[in-house]
Write a protein that holds these residues in place. Structure first.
Motif, PDB file in Angstrom:
ATOM      1  N   ARG A 125      38.783  46.219  41.530  1.00  0.00           N
ATOM      2  CA  ARG A 125      38.669  44.827  41.978  1.00  0.00           C
ATOM      3  C   ARG A 125      37.270  44.240  41.785  1.00  0.00           C
ATOM      4  O   ARG A 125      36.936  43.209  42.372  1.00  0.00           O
ATOM      5  N   HIS A 139      42.146  46.254  36.024  1.00  0.00           N
ATOM      6  CA  HIS A 139      41.111  45.364  36.550  1.00  0.00           C
ATOM      7  C   HIS A 139      41.762  44.066  37.023  1.00  0.00           C
ATOM      8  O   HIS A 139      42.248  43.278  36.224  1.00  0.00           O
ATOM      9  N   VAL A 140      41.759  43.850  38.328  1.00  0.00           N
ATOM     10  CA  VAL A 140      42.292  42.621  38.936  1.00  0.00           C
ATOM     11  C   VAL A 140      41.118  41.903  39.584  1.00  0.00           C
ATOM     12  O   VAL A 140      40.593  42.343  40.610  1.00  0.00           O
ATOM     13  N   ARG A 141      40.691  40.797  38.992  1.00  0.00           N
ATOM     14  CA  ARG A 141      39.501  40.094  39.470  1.00  0.00           C
ATOM     15  C   ARG A 141      39.760  39.274  40.738  1.00  0.00           C
ATOM     16  O   ARG A 141      38.893  39.133  41.594  1.00  0.00           O
ATOM     17  N   LEU A 144      42.585  40.308  46.578  1.00  0.00           N
ATOM     18  CA  LEU A 144      43.895  40.798  46.990  1.00  0.00           C
ATOM     19  C   LEU A 144      43.930  40.936  48.512  1.00  0.00           C
ATOM     20  O   LEU A 144      42.998  41.464  49.109  1.00  0.00           O
ATOM     21  N   GLU A 186      42.033  51.098  50.475  1.00  0.00           N
ATOM     22  CA  GLU A 186      40.828  50.469  49.929  1.00  0.00           C
ATOM     23  C   GLU A 186      39.667  51.455  49.930  1.00  0.00           C
ATOM     24  O   GLU A 186      39.499  52.244  50.862  1.00  0.00           O
ATOM     25  N   GLU A 189      35.164  48.729  45.789  1.00  0.00           N
ATOM     26  CA  GLU A 189      35.785  47.806  44.837  1.00  0.00           C
ATOM     27  C   GLU A 189      37.127  48.324  44.322  1.00  0.00           C
ATOM     28  O   GLU A 189      37.791  47.638  43.544  1.00  0.00           O
TER      29      GLU A 189
END
Length: 264
Positions: A125, A139-141, A144, A186, A189
């Protein structure tokens, strides 16, 4: 052929391997394509001079990795199990790593003896791509909402028809599977999705991941999962996450066969 000094008289071997799936067309052998099963069979056959057939705990798709893939094969003769990892380490390509090898009885089957499998999906992230993670994470910018993703995930636990969460062309007629656990964890990042079940359909974990990401982005309601399951239609679920973020994380067998292959 006689047995040479230092060789066993064969039997069934359970081998655990890790692999980087980036340069494989999946696990299962395919004519003319580089696959994990094909490389293992070719290596073992060349080592022993007789055809060796390898059976895996399950298929991984093209680009999917494995921390703990389990295979079994029958040896007519060869190195003792406790030396097989060393022997194979010198013969296998660098993107397949043998971890452990044990003798097992002939009733053991790498696939059919499984009681639980765990996949891990890695979502990165960070604001910018990370050169050390791009091969193994999605890769999720966009931000979330992990709490909503976990809430949605809870609806997937249990026995359900997962037609909505598998490839439309999946060959299995029976789409019912039991999911024991879906957790989103989590770590800075990174976010890791762990999914454990008795078995999985084609693209199932990737579609679960893609759908939960859509929930985290606010595109799908966290409480829409029961309706998506009930629809039994692929178009009802979210996107399919990329293959390279997925890893076969662990496989578990009955205690008589050693239980969990690796520590979580």
């Amino acid at each position: 052929m006689s047995t040479e000094p230092g060789q066993s008289r064969g039997g069934r071997i359970r081998l655990v391997v890790s692999y980087d799936g980036a340069n494989f067309h999946g696990f299962a052998r395919q004519y003319g394509l580089r696959t994990v099963q094909g490389v293992l069979e070719e290596t073992l056959t060349n080592l022993l001079g007789v055809q060796i057939d390898v059976h895996g705990s399950g298929r991984t798709d093209r680009g999917v990795h494995a921390r703990a893939q389990v295979v079994h094969f029958d040896l007519p003769y060869g190195p003792p199990a406790n030396r097989l990892v060393h022997v194979l380490s010198g013969r296998l390509p660098s993107d397949i790593i043998p971890i452990s090898a044990h003798n097992v009885d002939s009733d053991f089957h790498a696939r059919f003896s499984v009681v639980r499998k765990t996949y891990r999906y890695h979502i990165f992230r960070g604001v910018h791509p990370d050169v050390f993670k791009y091969r193994f994470s999605w890769h999720v910018r966009e931000p979330l909402n992990i709490a909503l993703m976990q809430r949605a995930a809870s609806h997937l636990v249990g026995e359900h028809d997962f037609t909505s969460f598998c490839a439309a062309a999946a060959p299995q007629e029976d789409k019912v599977r039991r999911i024991y656990e879906v957790n989103v964890v989590e770590s800075g990042e990174d976010a890791f999705l762990y999914c454990s079940g008795s078995g999985f359909l084609q693209y199932m974990v990737r579609i679960i991941t893609g759908t939960l990401v859509d929930v985290g982005l606010g595109d799908i309601s966290a409480d829409a999962i029961p309706d998506i399951l009930a629809a039994k239609s692929r178009v009802s679920a979210g996107r399919t996450a990329p293959a390279h973020g997925l890893c076969l994380w662990n496989v578990e067998y009955p205690i008589v066969y050693g239980g969990r292959v690796l520590d979580l």
